[in-house]
Write an enzyme that holds these catalytic residues in place. Sequence first.
Site, short mmCIF file in Angstrom:
data_model
loop_
_atom_site.label_atom_id
_atom_site.label_comp_id
_atom_site.label_asym_id
_atom_site.label_seq_id
_atom_site.Cartn_x
_atom_site.Cartn_y
_atom_site.Cartn_z
N LYS A 169 0.92 -1.16 -0.09
CA LYS A 169 0.04 -0.09 -0.02
C LYS A 169 0.91 1.31 -0.02
O LYS A 169 1.45 1.66 0.93
CB LYS A 169 -1.12 0.06 1.27
CG LYS A 169 -1.96 1.21 0.91
CD LYS A 169 -2.12 2.00 2.00
CE LYS A 169 -1.47 3.34 2.38
NZ LYS A 169 -1.50 4.52 1.30
N GLY A 206 -4.81 0.28 4.15
CA GLY A 206 -3.96 0.52 5.25
C GLY A 206 -4.70 -0.45 6.44
O GLY A 206 -3.83 -1.29 7.20
N GLU A 244 9.29 1.67 10.93
CA GLU A 244 10.46 2.83 10.72
C GLU A 244 9.53 4.08 10.92
O GLU A 244 8.92 4.49 9.93
CB GLU A 244 11.14 2.45 9.28
CG GLU A 244 11.68 1.36 8.96
CD GLU A 244 13.00 1.05 9.75
OE1 GLU A 244 13.39 2.06 10.33
OE2 GLU A 244 13.38 0.03 9.80
N CYS A 278 13.37 11.28 7.78
CA CYS A 278 13.44 10.59 9.15
C CYS A 278 14.83 10.76 9.83
O CYS A 278 15.02 11.01 10.78
CB CYS A 278 12.68 9.42 9.07
SG CYS A 278 13.53 8.32 7.93
N GLU A 378 9.15 16.17 15.48
CA GLU A 378 9.65 16.12 14.21
C GLU A 378 8.84 17.20 13.37
O GLU A 378 7.99 16.98 13.18
CB GLU A 378 9.31 14.62 13.65
CG GLU A 378 10.24 14.30 12.45
CD GLU A 378 9.81 13.08 11.75
OE1 GLU A 378 8.73 12.55 11.79
OE2 GLU A 378 10.94 12.36 11.26
P1 NAP Z 1 1.60 8.75 7.59
O1 NAP Z 1 0.41 9.14 8.07
O2 NAP Z 1 2.25 7.94 8.99
O3 NAP Z 1 1.51 7.74 6.57
C1 NAP Z 1 2.54 6.86 5.89
C2 NAP Z 1 1.72 5.67 5.39
O4 NAP Z 1 0.79 5.06 6.52
C3 NAP Z 1 0.80 6.47 4.03
O5 NAP Z 1 0.87 5.32 3.09
C4 NAP Z 1 -0.45 6.35 4.77
O6 NAP Z 1 -1.76 6.38 4.26
C5 NAP Z 1 -0.31 5.12 5.82
N1 NAP Z 1 -1.46 5.11 6.84
C6 NAP Z 1 -2.05 6.28 7.17
N2 NAP Z 1 -3.12 5.79 8.34
C7 NAP Z 1 -2.99 4.46 8.41
C8 NAP Z 1 -3.61 3.60 9.04
N3 NAP Z 1 -4.54 3.87 9.85
N4 NAP Z 1 -3.13 2.23 8.95
C9 NAP Z 1 -2.39 1.94 7.94
N5 NAP Z 1 -1.76 2.86 7.28
C10 NAP Z 1 -2.04 4.19 7.53
O7 NAP Z 1 2.87 9.82 7.35
P2 NAP Z 1 2.36 10.91 6.34
O8 NAP Z 1 0.99 11.47 6.61
O9 NAP Z 1 2.94 10.54 4.81
O10 NAP Z 1 3.62 12.03 6.82
C11 NAP Z 1 3.22 12.80 8.03
C12 NAP Z 1 4.36 12.45 9.00
O11 NAP Z 1 5.06 11.31 9.17
C13 NAP Z 1 5.41 13.70 8.34
O12 NAP Z 1 5.20 15.01 8.44
C14 NAP Z 1 6.71 13.03 8.98
O13 NAP Z 1 6.81 13.50 10.40
C15 NAP Z 1 6.22 11.43 9.17
N6 NAP Z 1 7.05 10.53 8.32
C16 NAP Z 1 8.23 9.97 8.67
C17 NAP Z 1 8.82 9.00 7.70
C18 NAP Z 1 10.08 8.20 7.84
O14 NAP Z 1 10.57 8.00 7.18
N7 NAP Z 1 10.22 7.72 9.22
C19 NAP Z 1 8.44 9.06 6.26
C20 NAP Z 1 7.33 9.90 6.08
C21 NAP Z 1 6.66 10.57 6.83
P3 NAP Z 1 -2.30 7.77 3.55
O15 NAP Z 1 -1.48 8.40 2.51
O16 NAP Z 1 -3.59 7.59 3.06
O17 NAP Z 1 -2.53 8.64 4.83
#
Ligand code: NAP
Length: 471
Positions: A169, A206, A244, A278, A378
Amino acid sequence: MQQINQIYINGQFVTPHGDELFDLFNPTTAEPFGQVRLADEQDALEAIRAAKQAFPEFSHTTKATRIDYLKRMHAAVVSVETELTEAIIKEYGAPTTRAVWMARHAANVFLEMAQVLQDYEFTQSIGIAEVTLQPLGVAGLITPWNSNAGFICGKLAAALAAGCTAVIKPSEMSALQTSIVTRALHQAGLPAGVFNIVTGRGETVGAVLSTHPDIAKVSFTGSTAVGKHILRAGAETLKRITLELGGKSPVLILDDADFNTAIPIALQAGFMNSGQACIAGTRILVPEHRLAEVEALVIKEAATIRAGAPQDPNTRVGPMVSLKQWQRVQRYIQFGLEEGAHLLVGGPGLPDGIEAGWFVKPTVFSRVTNQMTIAREEIFGPVLSIITYKDEAEALAIANDTPYGLQAYILTSNAPKAHMLAARIDAGRVLINTLAHEPRAPFGGFKQSGIGREYGSFGLQAFLEPKSVLA
Ligand code: NAP
Ligand code: MG
């Protein structure tokens, strides 16, 4: 307008049952360039069914067969490298040199995992037991937008090397990259159902992956908040879960470092991937009595760091991926100002001379305390904090005073001291005088930066379960 209307299930491109259309934006212009039709729960269930059906045969393939598959996937992604680079620039806004690296990385991870698999022993004798590492089953792989193609390929390489089958996904904000990678991987000619790619929302697709009883393993990269949610959701079926998550990485500049080289490295570590990383080094720890010197060097170096169009070869920082992300970063800059940090470089609003797009001024706050919001949370944008320490004991205490523990950087001319400090820092990776990546070494977080490791044999093992047969 580009239309992306297909997902990939059981070796075929199919129209999703889901009918929601999601707009795709070019963050450089803030203009929409296309739409993706999103998969829903029913599509996720079909993908799981296909992966489950493919598992018994695939899990018994030989190492040689899977190495061959990984090599074919590598070649397939290499063949679309240029197209993928362009998509990364258009859809994500990565500066060109970064985008080129990202596309190449997406291909390389298959070769790197093929080498790991080559060297890996699945069976060993322990006393009277023969211990075999056995693939877990169907893996759910969930990726974010900040390196979507790389995460798809990296997680898939490890899952398939182990003998698992997969449902991926990806982030829907990265649908263009996903469509190019999917087309390439289809060309690699793996058996139907071995991997399935279902672009949809986290709350729908997800959520199915993190709760379905036929998913044995979830590998997730993204925010700490969603990571915790997935861990809870997976508890009911005791899924094996790799997370991660975020980071707030310290960059320790020791008194003995050559500041003329250390400061540029520190800013590079902080602004990498336009700050949307990250592993970004976002807390720069410097000796208190050298602060004036540090501030002068940061101002000088930051003047060379251009935020702008990713196609411009002089650009070092591209736009934020979305309006939401832009607003989030602006909010943190505001917190910095309100909580009394000293704005050294950058600040709120668009960079000078830029009128459109989700660009942020590369920003550095000085005289930050480790208790301020900008030092604790972050930000995921190009906003850095300089924090002073009195002595190395305090530097170490500040470095570890964070809920995160993904990566740390030490800049010094004293190698033994660097290793002594590295042993005391709670982080999955510590980089001494380098920004290099080592794909054979484990990668992942201490504390709330995650659970488990990716890359190398540790990453492979995360998709395996030991079985002891005693005779
Ligand atoms: P996110 O909300 O954590 O999303 C990451 C992935 O998880 C996306 O594919 C997202 O889908 C999915 N997801 C969201 N809710 C879920 C659920 N309830 N169950 C299963 N999967 C789910 O991250 P983001 O919105 O892309 O970014 C938000 C913040 O995350 C950033 O500002 C940053 O702080 C952090 N981030 C960290 C990393 C890292 O490498 N550690 C990478 C990216 C972002 P959707 O897109 O549909 O929500
Ligand atoms: Mg999200």
